[in-house]
Design a protein around this motif. Structure first.
Motif, short mmCIF file in Angstrom:
data_model
loop_
_atom_site.label_atom_id
_atom_site.label_comp_id
_atom_site.label_asym_id
_atom_site.label_seq_id
_atom_site.Cartn_x
_atom_site.Cartn_y
_atom_site.Cartn_z
N PHE A 117 0.84 -1.20 0.00
CA PHE A 117 0.00 0.00 0.00
C PHE A 117 0.87 1.25 0.00
O PHE A 117 2.09 1.17 0.16
CB PHE A 117 -0.94 0.00 1.22
CG PHE A 117 -0.24 0.06 2.55
CD1 PHE A 117 -0.07 1.27 3.21
CD2 PHE A 117 0.22 -1.11 3.15
CE1 PHE A 117 0.57 1.31 4.45
CE2 PHE A 117 0.85 -1.07 4.38
CZ PHE A 117 1.03 0.14 5.03
N THR A 118 0.22 2.37 -0.23
CA THR A 118 0.91 3.66 -0.09
C THR A 118 0.27 4.40 1.08
O THR A 118 -0.94 4.34 1.28
CB THR A 118 0.81 4.52 -1.36
OG1 THR A 118 -0.57 4.74 -1.65
CG2 THR A 118 1.49 3.86 -2.53
N ALA A 119 1.11 5.07 1.83
CA ALA A 119 0.68 5.92 2.94
C ALA A 119 1.20 7.32 2.64
O ALA A 119 2.40 7.55 2.70
CB ALA A 119 1.22 5.41 4.26
N ALA A 120 0.29 8.21 2.27
CA ALA A 120 0.68 9.57 1.88
C ALA A 120 1.76 9.53 0.80
O ALA A 120 2.79 10.18 0.90
CB ALA A 120 1.14 10.39 3.08
N ALA A 121 1.54 8.70 -0.21
CA ALA A 121 2.40 8.54 -1.39
C ALA A 121 3.73 7.83 -1.10
O ALA A 121 4.57 7.72 -1.96
CB ALA A 121 2.67 9.88 -2.06
N THR A 122 3.92 7.32 0.13
CA THR A 122 5.11 6.54 0.47
C THR A 122 4.77 5.06 0.35
O THR A 122 3.83 4.61 0.99
CB THR A 122 5.58 6.86 1.91
OG1 THR A 122 5.81 8.25 2.02
CG2 THR A 122 6.84 6.08 2.25
N PRO A 123 5.52 4.29 -0.45
CA PRO A 123 5.19 2.87 -0.61
C PRO A 123 5.57 2.06 0.62
O PRO A 123 6.62 2.28 1.22
CB PRO A 123 6.00 2.45 -1.83
CG PRO A 123 7.11 3.44 -1.92
CD PRO A 123 6.62 4.71 -1.31
#
Length: 147
Positions: A117-123
């Protein structure tokens, strides 16, 4: 995190097995494991925090740690690089929006599911116990709704 947070149904430590050997049987499925997972989801929906063991994929390595799911916290989803949540530089807050890209069962072990998943565009790529997967999905969805 001054108070103890309860471990989720799929998160079983060696000391848990020494105290309650019957929990080992619950790891292999059955009604008791499903009931425990449902109880975790209901407790989380009521605002209680849970801790889920997880393995972060960092290149070709797996790093064991904890995913703290606390709906009452300003950072409801937090990754701890250690097996004991403690104050200091260890916690890494994961910020919404969350976008689940893939869910791969049986990776890296049969009892785990890899969530990419991505969290605030961080993979991110975390392997969580398959029994705790609905709880993790509920935490990510709730964090997205609150953002």
């Amino acid at each position: 995190m001054s108070e103890a947070i309860r471990r989720a149904a799929g998160t079983v430590t060696f000391s848990d097995l020494l105290r309650q050997p019957r929990r080992l049987l619950g790891r292999f499925g059955g009604d008791s494991a499903a009931r425990a997972a449902d109880a975790d989801a209901a407790a989380f929906a009521a605002g209680e925090a849970r801790v889920v063991t997880a393995f972060a994929h960092e290149g070709r390595r797996l790093r064991q740690g904890l995913l703290v799911l606390d709906p009452a916290s300003p950072t409801p989803v937090t990754w701890h690089r250690t097996m004991r949540p403690r104050p200091g530089p260890s916690p890494v807050p994961l910020s919404a929006p969350f976008d689940v890209l893939a869910v791969t069962p049986g990776t890296p072990r049969r009892a785990f599911t890899l969530v990419t998943f991505t969290a605030a565009a961080t993979p991110w790529a975390l392997a969580v116990p398959a029994l705790d997967l609905p709880l993790v999905h509920a935490a990510l969805s709730r964090a997205n709704a609150q953002a």
